[in-house]
Design a protein around this motif. Structure first.
Motif, short mmCIF file in Angstrom:
data_model
loop_
_atom_site.label_atom_id
_atom_site.label_comp_id
_atom_site.label_asym_id
_atom_site.label_seq_id
_atom_site.Cartn_x
_atom_site.Cartn_y
_atom_site.Cartn_z
N ASP A 48 0.27 3.75 1.81
CA ASP A 48 0.42 4.14 3.21
C ASP A 48 1.30 3.20 4.02
N SER A 49 1.74 2.15 3.39
CA SER A 49 2.54 1.17 4.13
C SER A 49 4.01 1.51 3.96
N ASP A 100 0.80 -1.22 0.00
CA ASP A 100 0.00 0.00 0.00
C ASP A 100 0.84 1.28 0.00
N PHE A 151 -3.02 -6.35 -0.33
CA PHE A 151 -2.46 -5.28 0.49
C PHE A 151 -2.31 -5.74 1.94
N ASN A 152 -1.19 -5.36 2.55
CA ASN A 152 -0.94 -5.58 3.98
C ASN A 152 -0.99 -7.05 4.39
C1 LIG Z 1 -2.48 -1.04 5.00
O1 LIG Z 1 -1.86 -0.55 6.18
C2 LIG Z 1 -1.75 0.87 6.24
C3 LIG Z 1 -1.04 1.25 7.51
O2 LIG Z 1 0.10 0.50 7.70
C4 LIG Z 1 -3.12 1.49 6.20
O3 LIG Z 1 -3.01 2.90 6.23
C5 LIG Z 1 -3.85 1.06 4.95
O4 LIG Z 1 -5.17 1.55 4.94
C6 LIG Z 1 -3.88 -0.47 4.83
N1 LIG Z 1 -4.43 -0.81 3.53
C7 LIG Z 1 -5.45 -1.65 3.36
C8 LIG Z 1 -5.90 -1.86 1.95
O5 LIG Z 1 -5.98 -2.23 4.28
#
Ligand SMILES: *[C@@H]1O[C@H](CO)[C@@H](O)[C@H](O)[C@H]1NC(C)=O
Ligand SMILES: *[C@@H]1O[C@H](CO)[C@@H](O)[C@H](O)[C@H]1NC(C)=O
Ligand SMILES: *[C@@H]1O[C@H](CO)[C@@H](O)[C@H](O)[C@H]1NC(C)=O
Ligand SMILES: *[C@@H]1O[C@H](CO)[C@@H](O)[C@H](O)[C@H]1NC(C)=O
Ligand SMILES: *[C@@H]1O[C@H](CO)[C@@H](O)[C@H](O)[C@H]1NC(C)=O
Length: 500
Positions: A218-219, A216, A410-411
């Motif tokens: 944001d990651s 992501d 993601f994540n």
């Molecule tokens: C993945 O993790 C980040 C924070 O580490 C978060 O901001 C983001 O929304 C997450 N993305 C998803 C698709 O869950």
């Protein structure tokens, strides 16, 4: 390939405090789990078949960085991972760019050859690399010990950047034919085994292939897995498509055929067209944004209400658009080929590290301005950089000249590593796109109805009723002009395209 410079701060590139953390990311090979027999025997004959390195998303520098170790004794350096170039190079500790203080200098590390007992010059003055953004690095080719992700290469050929305007080195993992030395000598006989090839020569991995999971926006980190795929890092099917050779039949970059683009939002969907379809696009982790032909980019901007500023040569939009429920569906390798959906929260990027510039006139007056992740460019090859790649799990197979594509997970915190079993084996778990022969068909060009447009802006709470049609250039507060002036400079640097 290195294009785009990340967040821009008045006066200097922000280097931030987010230095990559060292991580010994050795996956204790998935092969074990799949080959249960006799432990002792297995341990003896087992050899590493995959290596995983964590790559840190340094938004401020606009790229993904890995911590590597060079020389004897080892010197740690954090280097940018680049699928768009093919040499590893490091800034020399005496490089002028490194003499600047603090974050403006070489905060990610420099290499001091005098302190390495295994350092050897193999090509004096022969290292000379020029990136598409106009930056460059020059010096000697040398060999030394190189470590990444727990893998050790005892005799790795690398460039020593003595004259360079880049304050950090790169790990180029592209085709060996794209090494700078081949451009310098104009001879393919000067090719040396670059990192992925050398890993095979040293029997660390089975074939010249790796997988990239950027995760992501944001990651803070993703990873590169040499020699294998991780089936827990993607959703749905992994589909193989062919990499496109040059007109001479050579493989030098990760160009693939992009064959469709659909805009989808709560209000409807539009098939976007372009005179350039089917267009070759290069999957380039060293490029921050994505660059598509103007006729297509203009339609995309209209869908999302992004405005092109001629003054700053950038498409910008309200930062609130990151909340939009719309997305773009990129299609590759023909009508039944893989599709990658890229949502708006991956396409709205900060322009600066501090207070965002504010639109001070026009339809978005008073709103914070952000950079749009899809910009335009005049000619092929078009580039799909990190703003696209984060939404995809991409496997690069440099032996069969294929790329595997799937929707990223993601994540994901799970892992199931499957190594390539042998040299030239196909990408594990992947099926071939069924109708690639149709990837050369030129679709008719029509004007979209913009049925998705209202849904893009409405779902973000942005009043987009007029902007798309009006196409007014954005205006920013005077205080922000310094910031924008700088980004304009980078945009201009970027237009001096120089292909390696
Ligand atoms: C993945 O993790 C980040 C924070 O580490 C978060 O901001 C983001 O929304 C997450 N993305 C998803 C698709 O869950
Ligand atoms: C190291 O690599 C270089 C370049 O590929 C090669 O010419 C040289 O023979 C290698 N040295 C050893 C000791 O393997
Ligand atoms: C991507 O978008 C297309 C078009 O809306 C849709 O058919 C497809 O299911 C989506 N794929 C994924 C993985 O969400
Ligand atoms: C991008 O699009 C704008 C608006 O159509 C155009 O003025 C500009 O020349 C284009 N830039 C490039 C690099 O093609
Ligand atoms: C949206 O903008 C138009 C024109 O600027 C204005 O007439 C309208 O009232 C606005 N709507 C909302 C909900 O703010």
């Amino acid at each position: 390939m290195r294009r785009g410079t990340g967040i821009i701060v008045a006066g200097a590139l922000f280097t931030g405090t987010v230095l990559a953390q060292r991580q010994d990311g050795i996956v204790q090979w998935g092969i074990q789990r799949r080959q249960p027999p006799s432990e002792g025997y297995n341990r003896l004959r087992r050899r590493a078949s995959t290596f995983e390195e964590t790559i840190t998303n340094e938004e401020a520098r606009g790229g993904y960085f890995a911590t590597c170790t060079l020389g004897t004794p080892g010197q740690d350096l954090t280097l940018q991972l680049d699928t768009g170039s093919s040499d590893i190079w490091v800034p020399d500790s005496v490089a002028k760019v490194c003499s600047k203080a603090g974050t403006e200098g070489c905060a990610l590390g420099t290499f001091n050859p005098d302190r390495s007992s295994t350092f050897e010059v193999v090509g004096q003055g022969e290292f000379d690399i020029n990136y598409v953004d106009g930056s460059s690095s020059k010096g000697d080719y040398f060999t030394d010990v190189f470590q990444i992700g727990g893998a050790t290469l005892s005799n790795m050929t690398m460039g020593l950047g003595v004259n360079t305007d880049i304050a950090y080195g790169l790990v180029g993992v592209g085709y060996a034919l794209n090494e700078a030395i081949v451009g310098t000598t104009q001879s393919t006989s000067s090719v040396y085994p670059n990192l992925p090839v050398n890993m095979v020569n040293e029997k660390l991995i089975n074939t010249v292939a790796y997988s990239l999971w950027l995760n992501d926006l944001d990651s803070s980190s993703g990873n590169i897995l040499f020699g294998g795929i991780d089936t827990q890092k993607y959703k749905g099917d992994l589909t193989r498509i062919d990499i496109l050779p040059t007109t001479q039949g050579l493989y030098t970059s990760f160009a693939v055929a992009m064959t469709s683009l659909i805009a989808v939002s709560p209000s409807g969907q539009d098939t976007l067209t372009s005179n350039a379809f089917p267009m070759p696009v290069v999957l380039d982790s060293g490029t921050t944004l994505s660059y598509l032909p103007t006729d297509l980019a203009v339609q995309i901007w209209k869908e999302v209400g992004a405005l092109y500023s001629p003054e700053f040569e950038l498409a910008v939009l309200p930062c609130d658009m990151q909340n939009s429920k719309g997305y773009f569906s990129f299609g590759f390798g023909g009508p039944k080929g893989p599709q990658i959906n890229v949502s708006m929260d991956e396409l709205v990027l900060d322009l600066t590290s501090g207070q965002a510039p504010v639109f001070n006139s026009g339809p978005y007056k008073g709103m914070d301005a952000c950079e749009f992740g899809i910009q335009n460019f005049t000619s092929a090859p078009y580039l799909l950089g990190d703003t696209f790649l984060r939404s995809a799990y991409v496997v690069y197979d440099l032996v069969n000249n294929q790329v595997g594509l799937a929707a990223t997970d993601f994540n994901s915190t799970e892992s199931n590593v499957v190594p390539f079993p042998s040299l030239s084996a196909h990408i594990p778990s992947a099926t071939i796109a069924p109708d690639q022969s149709q990837a050369t068909v030129r679709p008719s060009v029509t004007s979209p109805a913009y049925a998705a447009s209202a849904g893009f802006t409405d779902s973000a709470g942005v009043n987009g009723s007029e902007n798309a049609a009006a196409g007014l250039p954005p205006a920013f507060g005077a205080a922000q002009l310094a910031v924008m002036g700088l980004s304009m400079m980078f945009a201009m640097l970027g237009s001096g395209i120089l292909l390696l």
